[in-house]
Design an enzyme around this catalytic site. Structure first.
Site, PDB file in Angstrom:
ATOM      1  N   HIS A  96      -3.419   7.189   2.642  1.00  0.00           N
ATOM      2  CA  HIS A  96      -3.801   5.888   2.103  1.00  0.00           C
ATOM      3  C   HIS A  96      -5.160   5.507   2.675  1.00  0.00           C
ATOM      4  O   HIS A  96      -5.394   5.610   3.888  1.00  0.00           O
ATOM      5  CB  HIS A  96      -2.754   4.838   2.477  1.00  0.00           C
ATOM      6  CG  HIS A  96      -3.211   3.437   2.274  1.00  0.00           C
ATOM      7  ND1 HIS A  96      -3.810   3.004   1.115  1.00  0.00           N
ATOM      8  CD2 HIS A  96      -3.168   2.346   3.102  1.00  0.00           C
ATOM      9  CE1 HIS A  96      -4.123   1.730   1.230  1.00  0.00           C
ATOM     10  NE2 HIS A  96      -3.749   1.298   2.422  1.00  0.00           N
TER      11      HIS A  96
ATOM     12  N   CYS B 272       0.802  -1.226   0.000  1.00  0.00           N
ATOM     13  CA  CYS B 272       0.000   0.000   0.000  1.00  0.00           C
ATOM     14  C   CYS B 272       0.833   1.274   0.000  1.00  0.00           C
ATOM     15  O   CYS B 272       0.315   2.356  -0.276  1.00  0.00           O
ATOM     16  CB  CYS B 272      -0.944   0.002   1.197  1.00  0.00           C
ATOM     17  SG  CYS B 272      -2.012  -1.456   1.282  1.00  0.00           S
TER      18      CYS B 272
ATOM     19  N   ASN C 189     -10.184  -0.505   0.060  1.00  0.00           N
ATOM     20  CA  ASN C 189      -8.726  -0.427   0.095  1.00  0.00           C
ATOM     21  C   ASN C 189      -8.186  -0.938  -1.234  1.00  0.00           C
ATOM     22  O   ASN C 189      -8.291  -2.122  -1.544  1.00  0.00           O
ATOM     23  CB  ASN C 189      -8.198  -1.276   1.257  1.00  0.00           C
ATOM     24  CG  ASN C 189      -6.691  -1.192   1.422  1.00  0.00           C
ATOM     25  OD1 ASN C 189      -5.976  -0.754   0.530  1.00  0.00           O
ATOM     26  ND2 ASN C 189      -6.198  -1.621   2.575  1.00  0.00           N
TER      27      ASN C 189
END
Length: 315
Positions: free
Chosen positions: A241, A113, A271
């Site tokens: 994020h 990520c 996500n």
């Protein structure tokens, strides 16, 4: 070292939308349970689209907004853990589809990520050594390929998508002052490789990952502000994020960030790992909330474990 600035962004997400009610038909859950704990209401999953398709369309949009042609690109990096192939890389396939020059480096970068941030810093270094001063950075994932649909704790979280940025390196521009870190851990968050003999499913210790994230985000922010000599007031926008809405809310409260200075799109996309940050940047640019002169503090964290932050600007 000369710094980089963003010239244009783009994004591409699959057409198929999976709602929380759809998830409730697969595992024991409901819309309230998911929304309350994560902030997620929808996620986009590929049905006919490939990873390459997402990358190409996001990149084309970014090039168009930047006013940059493929032959001007000096390097191409795709941050991903879910490319269509291990070899050829997603970046090489993107080079082929866009007709990028053949005398430039094109490669994939795996930092989960945090991948887009790692790629931005890597691109800054590459362009300082390149005769061409524009670079293409893409974050793209097809995480629906890696979902264990029997695992309620992870299957509700992940979506597919791609975000891209065209950056320019110019003498006199400040560095993005990236602060990055890594700590090897194959227990908290893991996606097994092809040699393990395991099914390629994401597994995660959700509570421990949450604790890691709420510690990593402020540490990254503090480090970049200290490195650049800036304050929260000097930043035009904070880009996090999109892993969990509660993680973002905790950072917002800690730093007293006003609503007009941060953004959440996790409710729509879930996500999307390496695609998360560039998806936010692209939406903000299209909404006119960031543009030439905007200064953004960007923060990422993820499997590896990896974490990072940078202060980036639009040209």
């Amino acid at each position: 070292m000369n710094g980089i600035k963003i010239r244009g962004t783009g994004r591409c997400v699959p057409e198929h939308i999976v709602t929380n009610d759809d998830m409730a038909k697969i595992v024991e859950t409901n819309d309230e349970w998911i929304t309350t704990r994560t902030g997620i209401q929808h996620r986009h999953h590929c049905t006919t689209e490939s990873h390459t398709f997402l990358c190409v369309n996001a990149a084309k949009s970014a090039l168009e907004k930047a006013g940059v042609t493929p032959d001007e690109i000096g390097a191409c990096i795709v941050a991903t853990v879910t490319g269509d192939n291990i070899v050829p890389s997603a970046a090489c396939m993107l080079q082929k589809e866009l007709g990028l020059p053949e005398d430039i480096p094109c490669f994939d970068l795996n930092a989960a990520c945090t991948g887009f941030l790692f790629a931005l810093h890597t691109m800054e270094c590459l362009l300082n050594a390149s005769p061409r001063k524009f670079g293409l950075v893409v974050g793209a994932e097809v995480l629906s390929r890696t979902i264990n649909w029997a695992d309620r704790g992870t299957c509700i979280l992940f979506g597919d998508g791609a975000g891209a940025a065209v950056v320019e390196c110019r003498e006199g521009w400040p560095s993005i002052s990236a602060v990055m870190g890594s700590r090897g851990d194959d227990e908290l968050l893991r996606l097994p490789g092809i040699e393990t003999g395991e099914r390629g499913f994401i597994s995660m210790e959700g509570t421990k990952v949450f604790k890691f994230a709420v510690e990593a985000v402020p540490a990254c922010m503090d480090a970049v502000l200290k490195k650049t000599g800036k304050t929260v007031e000097d930043v035009d926008f904070f880009v996090f994020h999109q892993a969990n809405a509660r993680i973002i809310d905790l950072a917002v409260r800690k730093y007293h960030i006003p609503p007009e200075k941060y953004y959440k799109n996790i409710s729509e996309y879930g996500n999307t790992a390496a695609a998360s940050i560039p998806l936010v940047l692209s939406e903000l640019q299209d909404q006119g909330r960031i543009g030439p002169g905007s200064r953004m503090l960007v923060v990422g964290f993820g499997g590896g474990l990896t974490w990072g932050s940078a202060l980036i600007e639009f040209a």
